[in-house]
Design a protein around this motif. Structure first.
Motif, PDB file in Angstrom:
ATOM      1  N   ALA A 180      13.522 -10.932  -5.163  1.00 53.12           N
ATOM      2  CA  ALA A 180      12.119 -10.650  -5.439  1.00 53.12           C
ATOM      3  C   ALA A 180      11.320 -10.666  -4.144  1.00 53.12           C
ATOM      4  CB  ALA A 180      11.553 -11.694  -6.415  1.00 53.12           C
ATOM      5  N   GLY A 181      10.278  -9.845  -4.097  1.00 50.66           N
ATOM      6  CA  GLY A 181       9.411  -9.813  -2.931  1.00 50.66           C
ATOM      7  C   GLY A 181       9.928  -8.976  -1.782  1.00 50.66           C
ATOM      8  N   ASN A 182      10.980  -8.193  -2.026  1.00 54.05           N
ATOM      9  CA  ASN A 182      11.586  -7.414  -0.946  1.00 54.05           C
ATOM     10  C   ASN A 182      12.036  -6.048  -1.456  1.00 54.05           C
ATOM     11  OD1 ASN A 182      12.233  -7.210   1.737  1.00 54.05           O
ATOM     12  ND2 ASN A 182      13.981  -8.581   1.671  1.00 54.05           N
ATOM     13  N   SER A 183      11.335  -5.540  -2.462  1.00 50.88           N
ATOM     14  CA  SER A 183      11.797  -4.361  -3.198  1.00 50.88           C
ATOM     15  C   SER A 183      11.942  -3.121  -2.329  1.00 50.88           C
ATOM     16  CB  SER A 183      10.856  -4.071  -4.373  1.00 50.88           C
ATOM     17  OG  SER A 183       9.522  -3.897  -3.911  1.00 50.88           O
ATOM     18  N   LEU A 184      10.979  -2.850  -1.446  1.00 45.87           N
ATOM     19  CA  LEU A 184      11.052  -1.630  -0.641  1.00 45.87           C
ATOM     20  C   LEU A 184      12.162  -1.709   0.396  1.00 45.87           C
ATOM     21  CD1 LEU A 184       9.621   1.129  -0.349  1.00 45.87           C
ATOM     22  CD2 LEU A 184       8.696  -0.435  -2.066  1.00 45.87           C
ATOM     23  N   TYR A 185      12.362  -2.886   0.971  1.00 45.48           N
ATOM     24  CA  TYR A 185      13.451  -3.057   1.925  1.00 45.48           C
ATOM     25  C   TYR A 185      14.781  -2.793   1.230  1.00 45.48           C
ATOM     26  CZ  TYR A 185      16.484  -5.191   5.427  1.00 45.48           C
ATOM     27  OH  TYR A 185      17.471  -5.419   6.351  1.00 45.48           O
ATOM     28  N   HIS A 186      14.953  -3.373   0.042  1.00 51.32           N
ATOM     29  CA  HIS A 186      16.191  -3.141  -0.706  1.00 51.32           C
ATOM     30  C   HIS A 186      16.346  -1.665  -1.047  1.00 51.32           C
ATOM     31  CE1 HIS A 186      17.218  -7.305  -0.991  1.00 51.32           C
ATOM     32  NE2 HIS A 186      16.167  -7.624  -1.708  1.00 51.32           N
ATOM     33  N   ALA A 187      15.267  -1.004  -1.402  1.00 47.98           N
ATOM     34  CA  ALA A 187      15.347   0.415  -1.744  1.00 47.98           C
ATOM     35  C   ALA A 187      15.896   1.221  -0.571  1.00 47.98           C
ATOM     36  CB  ALA A 187      13.968   0.945  -2.144  1.00 47.98           C
ATOM     37  N   THR A 188      15.446   0.897   0.650  1.00 42.65           N
ATOM     38  CA  THR A 188      15.925   1.640   1.817  1.00 42.65           C
ATOM     39  C   THR A 188      17.376   1.312   2.132  1.00 42.65           C
ATOM     40  OG1 THR A 188      15.075  -0.017   3.396  1.00 42.65           O
ATOM     41  CG2 THR A 188      13.600   1.782   2.778  1.00 42.65           C
ATOM     42  N   LYS A 189      17.757   0.045   1.999  1.00 46.23           N
ATOM     43  CA  LYS A 189      19.123  -0.342   2.346  1.00 46.23           C
ATOM     44  C   LYS A 189      20.126   0.110   1.290  1.00 46.23           C
ATOM     45  CE  LYS A 189      18.156  -2.091   6.303  1.00 46.23           C
ATOM     46  NZ  LYS A 189      18.500  -1.293   7.509  1.00 46.23           N
ATOM     47  N   THR A 197       0.845  -1.192   0.000  1.00 53.15           N
ATOM     48  CA  THR A 197       0.000   0.000   0.000  1.00 53.15           C
ATOM     49  C   THR A 197       0.885   1.248   0.000  1.00 53.15           C
ATOM     50  OG1 THR A 197      -0.081   0.205   2.411  1.00 53.15           O
ATOM     51  CG2 THR A 197      -1.724  -1.234   1.371  1.00 53.15           C
ATOM     52  N   ASP A 198       0.296   2.382  -0.368  1.00 48.84           N
ATOM     53  CA  ASP A 198       1.042   3.638  -0.332  1.00 48.84           C
ATOM     54  C   ASP A 198       1.519   3.934   1.086  1.00 48.84           C
ATOM     55  OD1 ASP A 198       0.562   3.949  -3.019  1.00 48.84           O
ATOM     56  OD2 ASP A 198      -1.062   5.394  -2.770  1.00 48.84           O
ATOM     57  N   ALA A 199       0.686   3.636   2.070  1.00 51.71           N
ATOM     58  CA  ALA A 199       1.057   3.892   3.464  1.00 51.71           C
ATOM     59  C   ALA A 199       2.243   3.035   3.878  1.00 51.71           C
ATOM     60  CB  ALA A 199      -0.138   3.626   4.380  1.00 51.71           C
ATOM     61  N   GLN A 200       2.271   1.785   3.431  1.00 53.81           N
ATOM     62  CA  GLN A 200       3.401   0.911   3.765  1.00 53.81           C
ATOM     63  C   GLN A 200       4.688   1.428   3.137  1.00 53.81           C
ATOM     64  OE1 GLN A 200       1.598  -2.770   2.352  1.00 53.81           O
ATOM     65  NE2 GLN A 200       1.617  -3.600   4.446  1.00 53.81           N
ATOM     66  N   VAL A 201       4.607   1.875   1.899  1.00 54.32           N
ATOM     67  CA  VAL A 201       5.787   2.419   1.219  1.00 54.32           C
ATOM     68  C   VAL A 201       6.315   3.641   1.969  1.00 54.32           C
ATOM     69  CG1 VAL A 201       6.597   3.563  -0.884  1.00 54.32           C
ATOM     70  CG2 VAL A 201       5.144   1.537  -1.056  1.00 54.32           C
ATOM     71  N   THR A 202       5.414   4.545   2.305  1.00 52.83           N
ATOM     72  CA  THR A 202       5.810   5.780   2.982  1.00 52.83           C
ATOM     73  C   THR A 202       6.430   5.498   4.340  1.00 52.83           C
ATOM     74  OG1 THR A 202       4.082   7.049   1.858  1.00 52.83           O
ATOM     75  CG2 THR A 202       4.959   7.966   3.913  1.00 52.83           C
ATOM     76  N   HIS A 203       5.821   4.585   5.109  1.00 51.92           N
ATOM     77  CA  HIS A 203       6.316   4.320   6.464  1.00 51.92           C
ATOM     78  C   HIS A 203       7.658   3.606   6.443  1.00 51.92           C
ATOM     79  CE1 HIS A 203       6.469   2.517  10.537  1.00 51.92           C
ATOM     80  NE2 HIS A 203       5.913   3.664  10.864  1.00 51.92           N
ATOM     81  N   MET A 204       7.848   2.672   5.505  1.00 50.86           N
ATOM     82  CA  MET A 204       9.126   1.967   5.466  1.00 50.86           C
ATOM     83  C   MET A 204      10.259   2.919   5.107  1.00 50.86           C
ATOM     84  SD  MET A 204      10.494  -1.486   3.787  1.00 50.86           S
ATOM     85  CE  MET A 204      10.677  -2.138   5.443  1.00 50.86           C
ATOM     86  N   ILE A 205      10.047   3.780   4.140  1.00 51.25           N
ATOM     87  CA  ILE A 205      11.082   4.746   3.769  1.00 51.25           C
ATOM     88  C   ILE A 205      11.361   5.700   4.925  1.00 51.25           C
ATOM     89  CG2 ILE A 205      11.605   6.693   2.248  1.00 51.25           C
ATOM     90  CD1 ILE A 205      10.106   5.166   0.025  1.00 51.25           C
ATOM     91  N   ALA A 206      10.304   6.142   5.615  1.00 52.93           N
ATOM     92  CA  ALA A 206      10.469   7.061   6.742  1.00 52.93           C
ATOM     93  C   ALA A 206      11.249   6.416   7.882  1.00 52.93           C
ATOM     94  CB  ALA A 206       9.103   7.524   7.238  1.00 52.93           C
ATOM     95  N   THR A 207      11.069   5.110   8.072  1.00 55.23           N
ATOM     96  CA  THR A 207      11.743   4.409   9.166  1.00 55.23           C
ATOM     97  C   THR A 207      13.166   4.013   8.799  1.00 55.23           C
ATOM     98  OG1 THR A 207       9.609   3.519   9.906  1.00 55.23           O
ATOM     99  CG2 THR A 207      11.603   2.442  10.737  1.00 55.23           C
ATOM    100  N   ASN A 208      13.293   3.206   7.757  1.00 53.59           N
ATOM    101  CA  ASN A 208      14.590   2.611   7.430  1.00 53.59           C
ATOM    102  C   ASN A 208      15.569   3.581   6.780  1.00 53.59           C
ATOM    103  OD1 ASN A 208      13.214   0.321   8.262  1.00 53.59           O
ATOM    104  ND2 ASN A 208      13.861  -0.929   6.522  1.00 53.59           N
ATOM    105  N   LEU A 209      15.046   4.513   5.983  1.00 57.36           N
ATOM    106  CA  LEU A 209      15.935   5.399   5.237  1.00 57.36           C
ATOM    107  C   LEU A 209      15.992   6.799   5.850  1.00 57.36           C
ATOM    108  CD1 LEU A 209      17.800   5.977   2.877  1.00 57.36           C
ATOM    109  CD2 LEU A 209      15.789   6.351   1.435  1.00 57.36           C
ATOM    110  N   THR A 210      14.866   7.504   5.849  1.00 52.58           N
ATOM    111  CA  THR A 210      14.882   8.871   6.356  1.00 52.58           C
ATOM    112  C   THR A 210      15.252   8.920   7.830  1.00 52.58           C
ATOM    113  OG1 THR A 210      13.136   9.413   4.756  1.00 52.58           O
ATOM    114  CG2 THR A 210      13.569  11.011   6.499  1.00 52.58           C
TER     115      THR A 210
END
Length: 280
Positions: free
Chosen positions: A144-153, A97-110
């Motif tokens: 595969a299946g871990n795209s947002l996590y990889h994006a933050t790392k 979801t958009d909310a999941q994308v936003t929260h993961m980036i805010a936590t792991n990256l930002t």
């Protein structure tokens, strides 16, 4: 060995808790951040003089700056800052979801970026120190299946590698830790899974389901041994830019980088074909 002061985010479980426990046992001082103290009540009671707990959500940038500033003001010097807070999110990119994308980036990256930015002025003023960023071998290798996590790392690794060059002349060392699979709550408790779509069943995007099930075998990494190696890294001069923890992780990283290098080397003529001819 002189007592050191460490600031560590996300100490309620996983590497954060293991690091805190080992450091407190050897007599160091730890400032640990959590969102809830329940899981660390035992450490709070056991080390009332050397364990300072701060309630923090790393997605709150203002709170991150305030916590760091207050911690340096209170203790005078912090020797090591460990950016550890983060979590895993599994699922194909369109399942998120958009909310999941936003929260993961805010936590792991930002959140990691802001913690480091907050600490740098203090580390410069005190004449140096260490910053340790907990990443993953998923900061070099993608599944595969871990795209947002990889994006933050991948993102935080680029940030740290650049900042390491900016602050080396001030005596600030920076290290990226790239653990492989470990027996922590990250994989077997706190990992989040998207609402899965049947279209991705029996595809690589859902292969992670087997990995998350302990019945299929536990991860090989020992969190206690990994934490010990992380702590030991602070005594290495100059600071190692990257440390891969786990034999499987190192093998996978080397294999991936060899393939990537080979693909780049095959593009020499293509790359040169876009240059202006010599002399122009």
């Amino acid at each position: 060995m002189a007592q050191r002061t460490w600031l560590i985010t996300g100490v309620s479980s996983g590497f954060g808790r293991e690091l805190s426990q080992q450091l407190l046992e050897r007599g160091d001082r730890v400032i640990g951040t959590v969102r809830d103290t329940k899981k660390i009540d035992d450490l709070i009671k056991r080390y009332p003089e050397t364990f300072k707990v701060e309630i923090l959500d790393v997605t709150d940038t203002k709170a991150v700056h305030e916590m760091v500033n207050q911690s340096f003001a209170r203790f005078g010097r912090i020797d090591v800052v460990i950016s550890n807070a983060g979590y895993g999110l599994f699922g194909a990119s369109e399942e998120l979801t958009d909310a999941q994308v936003t929260h993961m980036i805010a936590t792991n990256l930002t959140g990691s970026i802001q913690l480091i930015r907050s600490a740098l002025p203090h580390l410069r003023a005190q004449g140096g120190g260490r910053v340790i960023q907990i990443s993953s071998y998923g900061g070099q290798v993608a599944f595969a299946g871990n795209s947002l996590y990889h994006a933050t790392k991948w993102g935080i690794e680029g940030f740290v590698e650049s900042v390491a060059q900016e602050v080396a002349s001030f005596g600030i060392g920076m290290t990226i830790i790239e653990p492989g699979g470990a027996r922590t709550e990250f994989r077997y408790g706190s990992a989040q899974v998207a609402t899965l779509m049947p279209e991705y069943d029996a595809t690589p995007a859902h292969a992670f389901l087997k990995m998350l099930d302990p019945a299929n075998g536990l991860a090989p990494g020992d969190p206690a041994r990994m934490a010990t190696r992380i702590i030991e890294s602070v005594d290495i001069e100059p600071a190692p830019l990257r440390m891969v923890l786990g034999s499987q992780a190192l093998e996978g990283t080397i294999a991936t980088l060899k393939k990537r290098l080979s693909a780049f080397e095959a593009q020499k003529e293509l790359a040169a074909s876009t240059d202006f001819p010599a002399g122009e």
